[in-house]
Design an enzyme around this catalytic site. Structure first.
Site, PDB file in Angstrom:
ATOM      1  N   ASN A 146       0.850  -1.190   0.000  1.00  0.00           N
ATOM      2  CA  ASN A 146       0.000   0.000   0.000  1.00  0.00           C
ATOM      3  C   ASN A 146       0.887   1.242   0.000  1.00  0.00           C
ATOM      4  O   ASN A 146       1.493   1.575   1.020  1.00  0.00           O
ATOM      5  CB  ASN A 146      -0.915  -0.016   1.237  1.00  0.00           C
ATOM      6  N   LYS A 168      -0.021   4.258  -0.210  1.00  0.00           N
ATOM      7  CA  LYS A 168      -0.697   5.407   0.415  1.00  0.00           C
ATOM      8  C   LYS A 168      -0.508   6.647  -0.475  1.00  0.00           C
ATOM      9  O   LYS A 168      -0.581   6.529  -1.690  1.00  0.00           O
ATOM     10  CB  LYS A 168      -0.216   5.600   1.853  1.00  0.00           C
ATOM     11  N   GLU A 210      -6.990   4.226   8.067  1.00  0.00           N
ATOM     12  CA  GLU A 210      -6.897   5.654   7.757  1.00  0.00           C
ATOM     13  C   GLU A 210      -8.191   6.159   7.126  1.00  0.00           C
ATOM     14  O   GLU A 210      -8.592   7.307   7.353  1.00  0.00           O
ATOM     15  CB  GLU A 210      -5.692   5.902   6.845  1.00  0.00           C
ATOM     16  N   GLU A 217      -5.087  -5.427  10.467  1.00  0.00           N
ATOM     17  CA  GLU A 217      -4.091  -4.384  10.703  1.00  0.00           C
ATOM     18  C   GLU A 217      -4.378  -3.695  12.036  1.00  0.00           C
ATOM     19  O   GLU A 217      -5.236  -2.806  12.103  1.00  0.00           O
ATOM     20  CB  GLU A 217      -4.129  -3.340   9.584  1.00  0.00           C
ATOM     21  N   GLY A 261       2.435   2.202  10.877  1.00  0.00           N
ATOM     22  CA  GLY A 261       3.306   3.362  10.767  1.00  0.00           C
ATOM     23  C   GLY A 261       3.961   3.792  12.060  1.00  0.00           C
ATOM     24  O   GLY A 261       4.592   4.842  12.124  1.00  0.00           O
ATOM     25  N   SER A 319       3.454  -2.210  10.166  1.00  0.00           N
ATOM     26  CA  SER A 319       4.915  -2.079  10.285  1.00  0.00           C
ATOM     27  C   SER A 319       5.642  -3.377   9.940  1.00  0.00           C
ATOM     28  O   SER A 319       6.600  -3.780  10.612  1.00  0.00           O
ATOM     29  CB  SER A 319       5.304  -1.593  11.689  1.00  0.00           C
TER      30      SER A 319
END
Length: 251
Positions: free
Chosen positions: A10, A12, A97, A167, A173, A213
């Protein structure tokens, strides 16, 4: 039944330039990738077609989001029909997100998921708990509720088009990673929920991947867990180590 290992990248809202995008694609094109792994990358919408047209065919391309209507007055959105018409096979839905920054509910995510599957897309469906929810021992409750919305929206046959990405929000992150036991325990619980809510056959066939991560340093131990069928990789998908993650089980 063996589930094919899956590694998604991903990107992002990265990379920040066309030049960097080209470099990413070149890295993937030159790399020897494990042919037993399904590899999918999700670039920003602006770069979807350019990446698809220049990336080697062994690597599939995903959109990072889509709406649930086929067309219309929905400024800024992309429809499932447009993705199918552009031969984009996958879409990522329900990423934390999208849920936290853009206020998407599990019901909206489920509606999008059903629309995407009905249009012919495969979906990487993201679920996960916050740190507060984990510390309150509500992980199973939270991810089950997120999945229930999808279960209510989907037919049993639709699950052949779903990859579930667990996740934990606290690990995205942050550099924090769920231990292999935490990932395995939660993903086993997710599989058990799908077995109960949909069917044992669907639970056995559905790939449940881990995101949060993931790096070349921690992917080996995570991949050895029986209910970890791959990864959804964030920051490391922008680096050469993404190749090492794809090839984690290469003989």
């Amino acid at each position: 039944m063996a589930r094919q290992f899956f590694v998604g990248g991903n990107f992002k809202m990265n990379p920040a330039s066309k030049q960097a995008k080209v470099a990413l694609v070149e890295t993937l094109n030159k790399a020897p990738l494990d042919p037993n792994v399904e590899v999918v990358v999700a670039p920003p919408a602006l770069y979807l077609l350019a990446v698809k047209e220049t990336l080697k065919k062994e690597v599939k391309v995903a959109a990072q989001n889509c709406y649930f209507k086929p067309s219309g007055a929905f400024t800024g959105e992309i429809s499932p029909a447009q993705l199918v018409d552009s031969e984009i096979p996958y879409v990522v839905l329900g990423h934390s997100e999208r849920r936290t920054l853009f206020g998407e509910s599990s019901e909206l995510v489920a509606t999008k998921t059903k629309a995407a599957v009905d249009a012919g897309l495969s979906v990487i469906l993201c679920i996960g708990e916050t740190l507060e929810e984990r510390e309150a021992e509500k992980t199973v409750e939270v991810v089950s509720a997120q999945l229930k919305a999808a279960v209510d929206a989907l037919d049993e046959k639709d699950w052949s088009k779903i990859v579930v990405a667990y996740e934990p929000v606290w690990a995205i992150g942050t550099g924090k990673v769920a231990t292999s036991k935490q990932a395995q325990d939660t993903q086993a619980d997710v599989r058990a929920y799908i077995a109960k809510a949909v069917s044992p056959a669907v639970a056995e066939a559905t790939r449940i991947i881990y995101g949060g991560s993931v790096t070349a340093a921690n992917c080996k131990e995570l991949s050895s867990q029986p209910d970890v069928d791959g990864f959804l990789v964030g920051g490391a998908s922008l680096k050469p180590e993404f190749i090492d993650i794809v090839n984690v089980n290469k003989q």
